[in-house]
Design an enzyme around this catalytic site. Structure first.
Site, PDB file in Angstrom:
ATOM      1  N   GLN A   1      -4.740  -6.630  11.052  1.00  0.00           N
ATOM      2  CA  GLN A   1      -6.028  -6.042  10.659  1.00  0.00           C
ATOM      3  C   GLN A   1      -7.025  -6.008  11.815  1.00  0.00           C
ATOM      4  O   GLN A   1      -8.169  -5.597  11.630  1.00  0.00           O
ATOM      5  CB  GLN A   1      -6.630  -6.826   9.482  1.00  0.00           C
ATOM      6  CG  GLN A   1      -5.772  -6.836   8.231  1.00  0.00           C
ATOM      7  CD  GLN A   1      -5.614  -5.473   7.600  1.00  0.00           C
ATOM      8  OE1 GLN A   1      -6.383  -4.546   7.888  1.00  0.00           O
ATOM      9  NE2 GLN A   1      -4.628  -5.318   6.752  1.00  0.00           N
TER      10      GLN A   1
ATOM     11  N   LYS B   1      -0.904   0.842  10.470  1.00  0.00           N
ATOM     12  CA  LYS B   1      -2.312   0.614  10.173  1.00  0.00           C
ATOM     13  C   LYS B   1      -3.213   1.183  11.268  1.00  0.00           C
ATOM     14  O   LYS B   1      -4.440   1.114  11.181  1.00  0.00           O
ATOM     15  CB  LYS B   1      -2.584  -0.881  10.021  1.00  0.00           C
ATOM     16  CG  LYS B   1      -1.910  -1.492   8.786  1.00  0.00           C
ATOM     17  CD  LYS B   1      -2.298  -2.925   8.618  1.00  0.00           C
ATOM     18  CE  LYS B   1      -1.358  -3.712   7.734  1.00  0.00           C
ATOM     19  NZ  LYS B   1      -1.366  -3.317   6.323  1.00  0.00           N
TER      20      LYS B   1
END
Lengths: 141, 408
Positions: free
Chosen positions: B205, B228
Site C-alpha cells: 500500500q 496496485k
C-alpha cells in the site's frame, strides 16, 4: 397452499411493478426490516452460515412431512432476500424444495447477490436449504 | 501545482474510467484493492504478444533475446523505482503475498527455530500474518504482535524495548490497507538493526503512493505488487539485500533457478534467478515496467501530493454526514478512508453504492484481527488514486446520504 412455482410467479409480479433499482431495493429492505425471521434462541453458532461479509443464521424443521425454514442476517438486504427465499420454499414437501430451481431470483434482477464475490452467505444458504430437503426426501423415499 | 488540465489528462489515459457501471459513470474508489490500468500499460501487453513473445533466459534465437532484454530492462526499471543498489536484488514474484511467502518459507527453513521470536503488527493484512504463522508452526518460533491504539497507531516504543537476542525478524506493513496508517518503518528498522535484527516491509500500500527508497529505509526486504500500481495482476517484487538473498534458501524448485542438475545434486543459480523458478509472467513484468515509467512521467511526489488533497477533502466532506464513524484516524495516513454508518451494515451500504456506480470495498479487507480490535464486522473503505476527483467524493457523500435514507 400455492406451489413453489406459483409463489415464484407472485414475486415476479410484485417486482414487475417496480420501475428502477431504488424501488426494488426499498421493497427488499422493507422485507428485511419487517420480518422477525428466527427466534433469538435459535441464533446459535451452529446455525450460522458464514459468509465473508454478512452473517446468516438458518434453522430448518420438519412438521408433518413438510420443511419449515426460519433465518436471519445482520445485513438488511441479505435479510430481505432471505425473506423472499423463505416465502418460496418454506412449508413445502422436501422433494419439492430439493427440485426447486429458483429461476425467480434471475427474473427479478437479484442474480448478482448469488455471485461468489458478494460473499453474503446466500449461495451457501440456498445450498443448505436444498441439501437439507434432499437428505430428508432421500431418507423418506 | 496540479491543475484541472492535469487531472483531465491523467483520467483520459485510463479507458475504464470513461465507462459506466449500472448506468452511471464509474466512480472507482477501490484502488487499495487494485488500481486501474492506463492505455500504455495495456498496449505494452499487446505489443509483447504481437512482437516479442518468447521464453526468457533460454533461447539463442532473436525473439528470446529480445524478450529477455525487455524482461531484464524491467528489472532495471523496478530497481530504479525503489532505488535498489543493484538490479540483482529485485526478484520478480506473483505479488506481495508471493514475496512474503518466499521469505517466510526460507526463514522457517534456515533462520527460525524453537525458542526464537518474530514480530508482526496488529494491523497486518492476512498476507503478512498467515505466512509467518505457518513459518512459526514449522520452526517452533513464537509470533508476537505489536499492539496499536484506537486511532490505528502502533505502540512502537514499548515494542522496541522488548526486542532482544531471541528476536529473529520483524515483518511490518509500511501502510495499513484497512486503516491507512503510515508506520514509522525507518525508525523501527534503525532500532532493529542496532540489535542485529532484520526487517521485512510489506509495501503493497506504500509503493503506489509515496517515494520508496530501500537504501534510505535500510530495510532487509521490501515487498510490493504491480496490480496496485497500474500494472497487471500477477506481478510483484521482492527486494532483498544481497547478503540476505544469497543466504536465504530458494522457495520453489524448477527451471531457471538452477545452475546444474543431476539426480544426486542440484546447485542453485545466482540471485535473482534462484528465486524465479519456472517461466515467469513475462508480459506482466514488461507491462509492470511500463507502469513504473508512467508513474515516473507524472512523478511519485505529484501523485502523493494529489492523493493528500483527495484525502483531506474526503475527510472534511464525509465528516459532514451524520452518524459516520471513521475507523483509522492516525496522524500519518495515506489516501484511505475507512468508516461505518451508524445502524447500517457495511455490506448493505456497499450494495447500494454499487447501484449508484460507486465502487468501494466493504468487509474486513483481509484484516480480520483489525476488525476484531475495533469490535466491528467490517468497514466501508474508499481508497483513492491520483486520478480520482473531488466531484467523485461529492458523489460518494451524496450516495451515502441516499443509502442512509434507504436503510435507516
Amino acid at each position: 397452499m400455492s406451489t413453489i412455482s406459483e409463489i415464484e410467479d407472485e414475486i415476479r409480479e410484485d417486482f414487475s411493478l417496480f420501475e428502477d433499482w431504488e424501488e426494488r431495493y426499498n421493497y427488499i429492505i422493507d422485507l428485511g426490516k419487517d420480518l422477525p425471521l428466527i427466534e433469538s434462541s435459535k441464533k446459535t453458532e451452529e446455525r450460522i452460515i458464514k459468509g465473508c461479509q454478512s452473517r446468516v443464521w438458518l434453522n430448518a424443521e420438519l412438521r408433518e412431512g413438510k420443511v419449515y425454514f426460519t433465518a436471519d442476517s445482520d445485513a438488511v438486504i441479505t435479510k430481505g432476500i432471505i425473506a423472499l427465499l423463505i416465502r418460496v420454499l418454506s412449508g413445502h414437501k422436501a422433494e419439492e424444495i430439493a427440485r426447486a430451481e429458483l429461476h425467480f431470483i434471475d427474473d427479478i434482477g437479484l442474480k448478482e447477490h448469488l455471485s461468489p464475490t458478494r460473499s453474503n452467505g446466500l449461495v451457501s444458504m440456498i445450498n443448505y436449504m436444498k441439501n437439507y430437503a434432499a437428505r430428508y426426501a432421500e431418507s423418506n423415499a | 501545482m496540479i491543475t484541472e488540465e492535469n487531472i483531465t489528462h491523467w483520467r483520459s489515459q485510463f479507458p475504464i474510467l470513461q465507462t459506466q457501471v449500472n448506468g452511471k459513470p464509474l466512480v472507482y474508489f477501490d484502488n487499495a484493492a487494485s488500481s486501474q490500468k492506463p492505455q500504455r500499460v495495456i498496449d505494452s501487453i499487446v505489443h509483447y504478444y504481437t512482437r516479442l513473445n518468447s521464453n526468457v533466459h533460454r533461447g539463442v534465437h532473436t525473439l528470446s533475446q529480445k524478450a529477455t532484454d525487455a524482461y531484464e530492462e524491467a528489472r532495471t526499471a523496478l530497481a530504479g523505482f525503489i532505488n535498489a543498489p543493484e538490479k540483482e536484488c529485485v526478484i520478480f514474484t506473483k505479488g506481495t503475498t508471493d514475496s512474503i511467502n518466499t521469505v517466510a518459507s526460507g526463514f522457517s527453513q534456515a533462520f527460525l527455530k524453537a525458542g526464537d521470536e518474530m514480530w508482526i503488527s496488529a494491523m497486518e493484512h492476512h498476507s503478512n500474518i498467515v505466512p509467518w504463522q505457518m513459518a512459526c508452526e514449522r520452526s517452533g518460533a513464537k509470533l508476537r504482535i505489536i499492539p496499536m491504539d484506537e486511532t490505528g497507531t502502533l505502540f512502537t516504543e514499548s515494542f522496541l524495548n522488548e526486542l532482544g537476542a531471541k528476536t529473529k525478524l520483524i515483518a511490518i506493513t509500511h501502510v495499513s490497507n484497512s486503516l491507512g496508517t503510515v508506520n514509522p518503518v525507518k525508525e523501527i528498522i534503525a532500532k532493529a538493526h542496532s540489535l542485529g535484527i532484520p526487517v521485512l516491509v510489506d509495501g503493497a500500500q506504500a509503493a503506489p503512493h509515496m517515494k520508496v527508497d530501500v537504501v534510505d529505509l535500510d530495510c532487509d526486504f521490501y515487498c510490493f505488487s504491480g496490480h496496485k500500481m497500474f500494472a497487471p495482476t500477477g506481478t510483484g517484487v521482492l527486494y532483498g539485500k544481497r547478503e540476505w538473498l544469497e543466504k536465504l534458501p530458494p522457495y520453489q524448485g524448477g527451471g531457471d533457478m538452477i545452475e546444474t542438475v543431476s539426480f544426486e545434486h542440484t546447485s542453485y543459480n545466482v540471485i535473482p534467478f534462484k528465486f524465479e523458478a519456472g517461466t515467469p509472467n513475462i508480459e506482466g513484468v514488461i507491462a509492470f515496467s511500463e507502469a513504473v515509467k508512467f508513474i515516473q512521467d507524472i512523478g511519485i511526489e505529484t501523485i502523493h501530493a494529489r492523493e493528500a488533497q483527495l484525502l483531506a477533502y474526503a475527510n472534511k466532506k464525509l465528516a459532514e454526514i451524520e452518524g459516520i464513524r471513521f475507523i483509522g484516524t492516525a496522524k500519518e495516513k495515506s489516501a484511505v478512508v475507512s468508516f461505518l454508518l451508524d445502524g447500517a451494515h457495511p455490506y448493505d451500504v456497499g450494495i447500494l453504492l454499487d447501484k449508484m456506480g460507486i465502487a468501494v470495498r466493504t468487509g474486513h479487507h483481509c484484516t480480520q484481527p483489525v476488525m476484531d480490535f475495533f469490535k466491528i464486522p467490517g468497514t466501508i473503505r474508499a481508497s483513492f488514486a491520483f486520478y480520482n476527483t473531488e466531484t467523485e467524493i461529492d458523489l460518494l457523500a451524496q450516495g451515502l446520504e441516499k443509502a442512509k435514507r434507504m436503510l435507516l
